[in-house]
Design an enzyme around this catalytic site. Structure first.
Site, PDB file in Angstrom:
ATOM      1  N   LEU A 183     -37.398 -60.989 -59.538  1.00  0.00           N
ATOM      2  CA  LEU A 183     -36.462 -61.048 -60.659  1.00  0.00           C
ATOM      3  C   LEU A 183     -35.143 -60.350 -60.376  1.00  0.00           C
ATOM      4  O   LEU A 183     -34.166 -60.541 -61.101  1.00  0.00           O
ATOM      5  CB  LEU A 183     -37.108 -60.447 -61.911  1.00  0.00           C
ATOM      6  N   HIS A 207     -49.212 -43.752 -71.914  1.00  0.00           N
ATOM      7  CA  HIS A 207     -50.437 -44.472 -71.606  1.00  0.00           C
ATOM      8  C   HIS A 207     -51.342 -44.435 -72.828  1.00  0.00           C
ATOM      9  O   HIS A 207     -51.084 -43.723 -73.810  1.00  0.00           O
ATOM     10  CB  HIS A 207     -51.141 -43.874 -70.387  1.00  0.00           C
ATOM     11  N   ILE A 252     -54.005 -43.002 -73.857  1.00  0.00           N
ATOM     12  CA  ILE A 252     -54.464 -41.770 -74.496  1.00  0.00           C
ATOM     13  C   ILE A 252     -53.404 -41.174 -75.422  1.00  0.00           C
ATOM     14  O   ILE A 252     -53.722 -40.641 -76.488  1.00  0.00           O
ATOM     15  CB  ILE A 252     -54.909 -40.746 -73.430  1.00  0.00           C
ATOM     16  N   TYR A 259     -50.977 -42.910 -76.963  1.00  0.00           N
ATOM     17  CA  TYR A 259     -50.756 -43.800 -78.105  1.00  0.00           C
ATOM     18  C   TYR A 259     -51.817 -43.593 -79.183  1.00  0.00           C
ATOM     19  O   TYR A 259     -51.501 -43.510 -80.378  1.00  0.00           O
ATOM     20  CB  TYR A 259     -50.774 -45.269 -77.652  1.00  0.00           C
ATOM     21  N   ASP A 313     -55.142 -49.638 -75.292  1.00  0.00           N
ATOM     22  CA  ASP A 313     -54.621 -50.745 -74.481  1.00  0.00           C
ATOM     23  C   ASP A 313     -55.169 -52.099 -74.906  1.00  0.00           C
ATOM     24  O   ASP A 313     -54.410 -53.054 -75.103  1.00  0.00           O
ATOM     25  CB  ASP A 313     -54.964 -50.525 -73.010  1.00  0.00           C
TER      26      ASP A 313
END
Length: 394
Positions: free
Chosen positions: A71, A136, A138, A140, A166
């Site tokens: 990209l 990560h 944990i 959130y 996740d």
């Protein structure tokens, strides 16, 4: 893999998905769409997208195809937008603003394909004070109150792997969102749109019932002290004489009566309604379980409605008689893995192809999606290496 499995189609057959390679919840969401029959083309980048795992064992890339596009190269964004023009859904998991800087953000994508559903999965969401911060699973689930509910009251919270944030709060909400938006496009001629799936939103949403119980006075804001968090003696795990564990979920009275009968403590312990004596009841249950092995208790509770089950390891689970009978696990190519879920009576799903190797499907994708034949590129099966922090998009 059987011929029948190789030819199976799911309910999303005919839906085209572009996945911009990442790690964690984005690939899992795309795998779920692929399991359901969608034609998922993963856009891998030179050097790989994340953790150094052999692509042949990255099961979240099963049932997909892969093309290799840089990209950051001059023609990279244009190649992705060529795919976008022919797609129904795009999934990306970059940090907010990264896709825009790369030239494949919502504005560019929807300009090329106004009916596109543009799915974005992040930890913190596209806006808010923490939107640009790394993170990560944990972290959130920590700020949503979800992590704080799990574990014993006298210990630190128990980390539930990365399943609650996740995958439950992230991937499943993203899939729900993009399919709802696709329905809007297809059923009423609606325009495409952006789906902002933030793990913090999904993880908070998962606890909706608990918030209601707390508001009604039926849940204390302290882990390990409630009906469903291990606080009750008849909803939790107990060690057996051989170091194994049994899981107990005897919530209703009739199931509880069966539980204490099989356990051999009926009539000798406090009534379940005597909350002030739950510690005494818990001790009695624990003492009873320690008198036999896990296998012995499994045999005793088999065929009952006591709601008791052995706690199995990942290696043991595929051999459980019920899961084996249902085919909950499959082993195509000799790799044991969960079968696609849920199940459909008319459009069954299957593991049709092994994990896609980076760039291995460029020619086939070009043919099937009506794109120019690709030029020769780097070896498609090189193992990925760790991505720079700014590219993790979490």
């Amino acid at each position: 893999m059987t011929a029948a499995a190789a030819g199976s189609n799911g309910p999303l057959t005919g839906v085209r998905v572009v996945e911009l390679a990442g790690i964690g919840p984005g690939p899992f969401a795309a795998m779920l769409l692929a399991d359901l029959g969608a034609d998922v083309v993963r856009v891998d980048r030179p050097g790989g997208a994340g953790f150094a795992i052999d692509p042949a064992f990255d099961l979240t890339n099963r049932n997909k195809r892969s093309v290799l596009i840089d990209l950051k190269a001059e023609d990279g964004p244009g190649q992705v937008l060529e795919l976008v023009e022919r797609a129904d859904i795009l999934i990306e998991g970059y940090r907010p603003g990264v896709a825009e800087r790369l030239g494949v953000g919502p504005e560019a994508a929807l300009a090329r394909n106004p009916r596109l559903v543009y799915g974005r999965i992040t930890g913190w969401g596209q806006e808010g004070p923490l939107a640009d911060r790394a993170g990560h699973d944990i972290g959130y689930i920590a700020v949503t109150g979800t992590l704080g509910m799990i574990g014993r009251p006298d210990e630190a919270p128990t980390v539930p792997v990365n399943l609650v944030g996740d995958y439950a709060g992230g991937s499943l909400y993203l899939v729900t969102g993009v399919l709802a938006a696709l329905h809007h496009v297809r059923s009423g001629g609606g325009a495409g749109q952006v789906v902002d799936a933030a793990i913090v939103d999904g993880a908070a949403h998962l606890a909706t019932m608990i918030h209601g119980m707390r508001a009604a006075g039926g849940w204390r804001d302290r882990r390990g002290s409630n009906l469903l968090d291990g606080g009750s003696p008849f909803y939790g795990c107990y060690e057996t004489s051989d170091g194994g564990h049994m899981a107990v979920g005897a919530l209703e009275q009739r199931f509880y009566d069966e539980f204490v009968r099989v356990l051999g403590i009926a009539g000798t312990v406090p009534a379940r309604q005597e909350i002030e004596r739950w510690d005494e009841l818990r001790t009695a249950v624990a003492d009873a379980f320690r008198t036999r092995t896990r296998a012995e208790w499994t045999a005793l509770f088999e065929g009952t409605d006591a709601c008791v089950a052995p706690v199995l390891s990942m290696a043991e689970a595929p051999r459980h008689p019920h899961l084996a009978a249902r085919g909950t696990f499959v082993d195509p190519g000799g790799i044991s893995q969960p079968a696609p879920a849920p199940r459909f009576s008319g459009t069954p799903c299957a593991v049709r192809t092994p994990p896609a190797l980076p760039g291995a499907d460029a020619a086939a994708v070009a043919r099937d999606w009506g794109l120019p034949a690709p030029a020769a590129g780097p070896a498609p099966d090189a193992p990925p290496v760790a991505a720079p922090r700014s590219a993790k998009g979490r």
